[in-house]
Enzyme design. Structure first.
Site, mmCIF file in Angstrom:
data_model
loop_
_atom_site.group_PDB
_atom_site.id
_atom_site.type_symbol
_atom_site.label_atom_id
_atom_site.label_comp_id
_atom_site.label_asym_id
_atom_site.label_seq_id
_atom_site.Cartn_x
_atom_site.Cartn_y
_atom_site.Cartn_z
ATOM 1 N N LYS A 228 -3.843 12.208 6.623
ATOM 2 C CA LYS A 228 -3.500 13.244 5.631
ATOM 3 C C LYS A 228 -4.687 14.161 5.366
ATOM 4 C CE LYS A 228 -2.525 10.423 2.215
ATOM 5 N NZ LYS A 228 -2.768 9.086 2.768
ATOM 6 N N ARG B 47 2.381 9.348 -5.156
ATOM 7 C CA ARG B 47 2.387 8.069 -4.448
ATOM 8 C C ARG B 47 3.445 7.127 -4.995
ATOM 9 N NH1 ARG B 47 -3.276 8.537 -2.506
ATOM 10 N NH2 ARG B 47 -3.814 6.716 -1.302
ATOM 11 N N ARG C 85 -13.440 4.283 10.287
ATOM 12 C CA ARG C 85 -13.601 5.579 9.620
ATOM 13 C C ARG C 85 -14.964 5.680 8.936
ATOM 14 N NH1 ARG C 85 -9.163 7.819 5.445
ATOM 15 N NH2 ARG C 85 -9.584 5.957 4.206
ATOM 16 N N ARG D 107 -16.159 4.021 3.391
ATOM 17 C CA ARG D 107 -15.618 3.956 2.035
ATOM 18 C C ARG D 107 -15.506 2.503 1.596
ATOM 19 N NH1 ARG D 107 -10.414 7.812 1.703
ATOM 20 N NH2 ARG D 107 -9.702 5.992 0.558
ATOM 21 N N ARG E 280 -3.707 -1.983 0.269
ATOM 22 C CA ARG E 280 -3.289 -0.583 0.224
ATOM 23 C C ARG E 280 -2.041 -0.354 1.069
ATOM 24 N NH1 ARG E 280 -8.449 2.199 2.236
ATOM 25 N NH2 ARG E 280 -7.448 4.177 1.800
HETATM 26 P P1 AMP Z 1 -7.007 8.072 -0.883
HETATM 27 O O1 AMP Z 1 -8.327 8.722 -0.663
HETATM 28 O O2 AMP Z 1 -5.878 9.075 -0.945
HETATM 29 O O3 AMP Z 1 -6.732 6.968 0.110
HETATM 30 O O4 AMP Z 1 -7.053 7.390 -2.337
HETATM 31 C C1 AMP Z 1 -8.016 6.389 -2.648
HETATM 32 C C2 AMP Z 1 -7.602 5.639 -3.890
HETATM 33 O O5 AMP Z 1 -7.504 6.544 -5.008
HETATM 34 C C3 AMP Z 1 -6.259 4.934 -3.843
HETATM 35 O O6 AMP Z 1 -6.324 3.674 -3.205
HETATM 36 C C4 AMP Z 1 -5.933 4.819 -5.340
HETATM 37 O O7 AMP Z 1 -6.696 3.795 -5.948
HETATM 38 C C5 AMP Z 1 -6.436 6.149 -5.870
HETATM 39 N N1 AMP Z 1 -5.402 7.217 -5.813
HETATM 40 C C6 AMP Z 1 -5.436 8.364 -5.093
HETATM 41 N N2 AMP Z 1 -4.332 9.095 -5.272
HETATM 42 C C7 AMP Z 1 -3.568 8.401 -6.148
HETATM 43 C C8 AMP Z 1 -2.286 8.608 -6.740
HETATM 44 N N3 AMP Z 1 -1.550 9.697 -6.452
HETATM 45 N N4 AMP Z 1 -1.824 7.678 -7.601
HETATM 46 C C9 AMP Z 1 -2.534 6.581 -7.915
HETATM 47 N N5 AMP Z 1 -3.731 6.297 -7.380
HETATM 48 C C10 AMP Z 1 -4.262 7.195 -6.516
#
Ligand code: AMP
Length: 215
Positions: free
Chosen positions: A13, A88, A127, A160, A171
């Site tokens: 994404k 999400r 990554r 990360r 996740r």
């Molecule tokens: P990402 O970088 O998109 O993989 O997001 C990393 C982390 O941020 C996720 O595992 C969640 O803990 C939090 N997060 C990001 N976007 C959301 C969302 N829309 N709703 C809830 N938690 C989020």
């Protein structure tokens, strides 16, 4: 134009959002990046979000909806945006509908990236991200020229915290249970476009571009 990208963690994404952002000159709204930034700056939002991010769990819907309402209502999103990592959950999607209605906006494209679990685990464990500019690399298929150093800004490349095997499993489960139902939600609205996200970056990009600019 207003885009939404849906996909599993490591589904590409962020990479595709950056390409859309460069091509259409609209901001990438990555809720993950916003939250990580808040954590590193120790803001109130960051303190609240940290406990969820560390475990790979979702930050509560009301926190996310407040954040998105404020972001989408700001000047930078006036000419469009790319939602990357939001919504999400179904309540987030329903809340987003209300926010967009209030702003007299609508989504143009919802793009879902499909990728199998084995590919994701491989991608996430290899990554690396630039600590300075956020550029994304992959040691297997998109490595930096010099090990550990960002090609774009010379920043340090790091893994990360939530890209550790146990957190990845969590996740992926959350994605299946809470985020996957969004595909049906947006299919029913006639907005869903699906792309095979397991391809190489350029092939995925060609497929994404073909949705917006059919030949
Ligand atoms: P990402 O970088 O998109 O993989 O997001 C990393 C982390 O941020 C996720 O595992 C969640 O803990 C939090 N997060 C990001 N976007 C959301 C969302 N829309 N709703 C809830 N938690 C989020």
């Amino acid at each position: 134009m207003r885009f939404m990208l849906i996909g599993p963690p490591g589904g590409g994404k962020g990479t595709q959002a950056k390409k859309l952002s460069a091509r259409y000159q609209i901001p990438q709204i990555s809720t993950g990046d916003i939250l990580r930034d808040a954590v590193s700056h120790g803001t109130d939002l960051g303190k609240e979000a940290k406990k969820y991010l560390d475990k790979g769990e979702l930050v509560p819907d009301n926190v996310m909806l407040d954040l998105i309402a404020e972001t989408l209502g700001s000047d930078k999103c006036e000419d469009g945006f790319i939602l990357d990592g939001f919504p999400r959950t179904i309540p987030q999607a329903e809340g987003l509908d209300t926010i967009l209605d209030n702003l007299d906006m609508h989504l143009d494209y919802v793009i879902a990236l499909r990728v199998e679990d084995e590919v994701i685990v491989k991608r996430l464990t290899s990554r690396r991200v630039c600590k300075n500019c956020g550029a994304i690399y992959n040691l297997l298929n998109n490595p930096p020229e010099n090990s550990g150093v960002c090609d774009k800004c010379g920043g340090k490349l790091v893994q990360r915290d939530d890209d550790q095997p146990e957190t990845i499993k969590n996740r992926l489960e959350i994605f299946r249970e809470q985020t996957q139902p969004l595909l049906e939600y947006y299919r029913n609205k006639g907005l869903l476009n699906e792309v095979n996200g397991a391809q190489d970056i350029q092939s995925v990009w060609e497929d994404v571009k073909a949705i917006v600019e059919p030949s």
